[in-house]
Design an enzyme around this catalytic site. Structure first.
Site, mmCIF file in Angstrom:
data_model
loop_
_atom_site.group_PDB
_atom_site.id
_atom_site.type_symbol
_atom_site.label_atom_id
_atom_site.label_comp_id
_atom_site.label_asym_id
_atom_site.label_seq_id
_atom_site.Cartn_x
_atom_site.Cartn_y
_atom_site.Cartn_z
ATOM 1 N N GLU A 421 44.031 37.566 35.593
ATOM 2 C CA GLU A 421 44.516 38.680 36.413
ATOM 3 C C GLU A 421 46.038 38.597 36.381
ATOM 4 O O GLU A 421 46.616 37.606 36.825
ATOM 5 C CB GLU A 421 43.977 38.570 37.841
ATOM 6 C CG GLU A 421 44.549 39.599 38.799
ATOM 7 C CD GLU A 421 44.373 41.027 38.314
ATOM 8 O OE1 GLU A 421 43.230 41.496 38.207
ATOM 9 O OE2 GLU A 421 45.397 41.686 38.012
ATOM 10 N N GLU A 490 42.031 47.840 33.969
ATOM 11 C CA GLU A 490 43.200 48.585 34.479
ATOM 12 C C GLU A 490 44.263 48.839 33.414
ATOM 13 O O GLU A 490 45.383 49.254 33.735
ATOM 14 C CB GLU A 490 43.861 47.889 35.692
ATOM 15 C CG GLU A 490 42.979 47.822 36.907
ATOM 16 C CD GLU A 490 42.182 46.530 36.980
ATOM 17 O OE1 GLU A 490 42.633 45.509 36.451
ATOM 18 O OE2 GLU A 490 41.066 46.557 37.529
ATOM 19 N N GLU A 514 31.934 48.092 40.136
ATOM 20 C CA GLU A 514 32.535 47.498 41.337
ATOM 21 C C GLU A 514 32.678 48.518 42.464
ATOM 22 O O GLU A 514 32.572 48.173 43.639
ATOM 23 C CB GLU A 514 33.890 46.861 41.006
ATOM 24 C CG GLU A 514 34.925 47.857 40.518
ATOM 25 C CD GLU A 514 36.249 47.195 40.110
ATOM 26 O OE1 GLU A 514 36.270 45.981 39.866
ATOM 27 O OE2 GLU A 514 37.253 47.914 40.033
HETATM 28 C C1 NOJ Z 1 39.847 44.514 39.185
HETATM 29 C C2 NOJ Z 1 38.797 44.302 38.173
HETATM 30 O O1 NOJ Z 1 38.243 45.492 37.748
HETATM 31 C C3 NOJ Z 1 37.764 43.389 38.764
HETATM 32 O O2 NOJ Z 1 36.684 43.265 37.891
HETATM 33 C C4 NOJ Z 1 38.402 42.069 39.067
HETATM 34 O O3 NOJ Z 1 37.457 41.240 39.654
HETATM 35 C C5 NOJ Z 1 39.567 42.248 40.002
HETATM 36 N N1 NOJ Z 1 40.450 43.233 39.504
HETATM 37 C C6 NOJ Z 1 40.351 40.968 40.199
HETATM 38 O O4 NOJ Z 1 40.974 40.622 38.999
HETATM 39 CA CA CA Z 2 39.134 47.917 38.415
#
Ligand code: NOJ
Ligand code: CA
Length: 719
Positions: A421, A490, A514
């Site tokens: 991330e 993203e 999600e």
């Molecule tokens: C957004 C992502 O789409 C998700 O899958 C991830 O768990 C979170 N960011 C944290 O990185």
């Molecule tokens: Ca996302």
């Protein structure tokens, strides 16, 4: 003066170019492009089976501090050629892809007014490729004396529609595509925008009739039109701004921190602008136009690139049961040299014991990898970041033993999947990349899920600007040097670059599963994504949710997943991706092992794909043959309406009898009231079989097929 300009523009737009100087047709003659320069302005139009698809539309670019590339053009030369080649993707919906088009290359000369003759001439080439399923065209700026470095204020490519079509759209935004789709007439976009998207910061800068691509449209005559772009490299992402009086879309590029939209240096080229068209919705889903317009694979050795089926320490954080962070302390109160001194919050998901549990589950059920998010330090204040150095991508939390866990996974034939991330701090990520990749190699990781949550740093840059787009590609090519696959969340929505860089095995760049744990997505969502988002490349949609009520995982989470279990199974087939997650918790799968069998069996790479029925926003049914085997898998999804589908098995080999296992919604299944009602039937089918299958509201069905053996003799024929 302004009025004169407007009248002139209107005249230009309405003038027919049926007498156009230059024309080119698709190999089957159904799609035609016309091109002309009218009063110094380049224009094109597209027809399908003689009907207008794109009415005469202008082309050009507006520059900053320079005479624009909009007018004073004349046609210098036009060249025609043809191309027909079949190529083999490293992974894909089919094992070979035909790239067959007729090309029209128009070389334009511009005379900049009030300049001495020697300094006045500039050159632009527009290249059209006309396919049976649509058209791609791009701007090319050859090496020349009077146009070298230039800054784009706006690209003025128009797509003039023939009427008030139905559009399947999400609002323009420079940073995210994570929206539910709206289905409306073009004329309704403005007013829906007003009510639905007020107060969204990234849209205040945008037009309220701005929409994102890939944009799916349908005309009242039943033509399906799709507008997108291919090979977005070193350029800003294109949105479309609608003139809703005249139904003309105009390109609208993503600005940088200064408001500029692109920095180019000749020789160079724009991405392809694409228009797909057919009177059969299945053709739009089956189209390879975007991939074909991308460059061939850049890597000689691709043996290290492999499709992946995975589980992960993830849904438990998404639903709020556990946390990414090890401690609840703000980072300023943590001794960064010794995290173990920080008080653990007791809910950290990526702890040794929990990760082991997922590894065991993956090994037992044949998954390739286990994603572990929250393994590394920095999550304490990642989303509210004020500085750009939140993560270093190499330091594990004290309860995540990176060496032991990787060894344990490998001993069971499973790999861990790395998670990076970046929190949108792209420069920070670039700085740490060499060490991060080295760490991965040391412990045996070969894939990364990366993410770009939050505002991009450097400040003022957007997720879809030229600068960020160059970063995403840098991350992919740097990873490739280490034989690492990338699944970026993203990042900019894909444009087929996975053909050139097949280690780009996935992207999110749309509203994924999600959101079912945040607010719940509309049941029609997955009947639209394959028409739109998936045109540019596979999505890490993360299907496989079996327990729809999130409060069962976290009492504080009131969200609900608006599908049935059978709909979730079908997504492994309808949402094409070489990277598929079984996203739910192991303990949930353990409750429904018979349905889970489909997720265990389903392939992630294919020899053939046949779209059997489709209507954007309503339903999709597709059959795919597993790569290198005689097994087939079929998936069908519906929207918020129940429907009965006839599946004709004529795609099967005529000489083989198959054992089919059908996972269908139960009699009383319904996404809102009875999502876990399903029935599983096994029997024999042949290429002559036709079956009626009912899908519940928000439901679907999944079928696995394998050649029958002597042991299957006692099975009955399915009817
Ligand atoms: C957004 C992502 O789409 C998700 O899958 C991830 O768990 C979170 N960011 C944290 O990185
Ligand atoms: Ca996302």
């Amino acid at each position: 003066m302004k009025r004169v300009a407007i009248i002139l523009m209107a005249l230009v737009c309405c003038a027919s170019i049926s007498q156009a100087k230059e024309k080119q047709s698709s190999p089957n003659g159904k799609v035609k492009v016309e091109f002309d320069v009218v009063d110094g302005i380049p224009q094109y139009a597209i027809t399908y089976k003689g009907k207008d698809v794109i009415k005469p539309s202008r082309l050009g670019l507006e520059l900053i501090n320079d005479y624009s590339l909009l007018d004073n053009f004349k046609l210098k030369k036009a060249k025609k050629s043809s191309f027909d080649e079949t190529w083999t993707p490293v992974w894909g919906e089919s094992s070979t892809i035909r790239n067959n088009y007729n090309e029209l290359e128009v070389q334009l000369e511009q005379i900049v007014p009030d300049k001495p003759k020697k300094e006045a001439r500039r050159y632009v080439t527009i290249r059209f490729r006309v396919y049976n399923d649509g058209v791609g065209f791009r701007y090319e700026f050859p090496d020349q004396e009077n146009l070298t470095y230039f800054t784009v204020k706006e690209e003025h490519t128009e797509f003039a529609m023939t009427g008030d079509h139905t559009a399947y759209w999400i609002p323009g935004d420079y940073d995210t595509q994570e929206y539910d789709y709206v289905v409306s007439r073009l004329s309704e976009i403005g007013s829906i925008f007003d009510t639905a998207y007020t107060g969204n910061a990234s849209q205040t800068a945008f037009s309220k009739t701005g929409v994102q691509t890939s944009l799916q449209l349908k005309t009242d005559e039943g033509l399906y039109i799709n507008i997108h772009e291919a090979a977005l490299v070193d350029y800003s992402c294109m949105h479309l701004n609608l003139d809703d009086k005249n139904f003309v879309f105009r390109s609208w590029l993503t600005p940088d921190a200064r408001g500029n939209k692109g920095y180019l240096q000749a020789p160079c080229k724009s991405p392809w602008r694409t228009v797909m068209v057919s009177d059969d919705a299945c053709d739009i889903l089956a189209s390879n136009l975007i991939l074909n317009l991308n460059e061939p694979c850049a890597f000689e050795d691709t043996s290290w690139i492999k499709p992946i089926k995975y589980v992960g320490v993830w849904w438990e954080m998404i639903t709020g049961k556990s946390t990414w962070a090890y401690t609840d302390l703000p980072s300023v109160q943590i001794d960064k040299t010794d995290y173990s001194k920080a008080k653990p919050n007791g809910r950290h998901g990526a702890n040794n014991e929990n990760v082991k549990r997922y590894i065991d589950f993956a090994a037992e059920h044949g998954f390739d990898q286990v994603l572990v998010e929250g393994w590394n330090v920095g999550w304490e204040d990642w989303s509210g970041k004020t500085k750009d150095y939140v993560f270093d991508f190499v330091t594990p939390y004290p309860d995540f033993d990176i060496e032991k866990l990787n060894k344990y996974a490998h001993s069971k034939g499973v790999r861990l999947m790395m998670h990076h991330e970046t929190s949108g701090s792209t420069r920070n990520y670039e700085r740490h990349m060499p060490a991060a990749f080295e760490l991965m190699k040391k412990y045996g990781y070969n894939s990364i899920k990366s993410g770009y949550v939050g505002d991009i740093l450097p400040r003022g840059e957007h997720h879809y600007g030229q600068w960020s787009n160059n970063h995403y590609l840098y991350a992919i090519t740097e990873a490739a040097k280490h034989h690492i696959m990338v699944n970026a969340h993203e990042a900019v929505r894909p444009t087929g670059l996975c053909r050139t860089y097949p280690n780009l095995i996935g992207n999110e760049s749309a509203r994924g599963t999600e959101h079912q744990a945040f607010t719940g997505s509309h049941p029609h969502h997955t009947t639209i994504l394959p028409f739109t988002r998936l045109q540019g490349g596979p999505m890490d949609y993360t299907p496989g949710i079996f327990v729809m009520d999130m409060s069962k995982i976290n009492p504080e989470n009131g969200s609900y997943c608006n599908t049935t279990i059978c709909n979730q199974l079908a997504l492994y087939v309808t949402m094409y991706s070489p990277l598929q997650m079984a996203a739910d918790l192991p303990e949930h799968y353990e409750k429904y092992m018979d349905a889970f069998q489909f997720i265990k069996d389903v392939a992630v790479d294919w020899d053939e794909s046949h779209y059997l029925a489709a209507e954007p926003g309503d339903y999709i049914v597709v059959a795919r043959k597993e790569k290198g085997s005689d097994n087939w898998f079929v998936g069908g999804v519906t929207d918020e309406n129940e429907r009965e589908m006839e599946v004709n098995f004529d795609f099967l080999d005529k000489n083989i009898r198959y054992v089919a296992t059908i996972y269908a919604d139960g009699k009383n299944a319904d996404y809102a009231t009875k999502p876990d009602s399903y029935q599983i039937k096994t029997g024999l089918v042949t290429s002559k079989t036709k079956l009626e299958i009912k899908m519940a509201r928000g439901g679907g069905f999944a079928i696995s097929l394998r050649p029958a053996t002597d042991a299957d003799k006692k099975l009955k024929n399915l009817k």
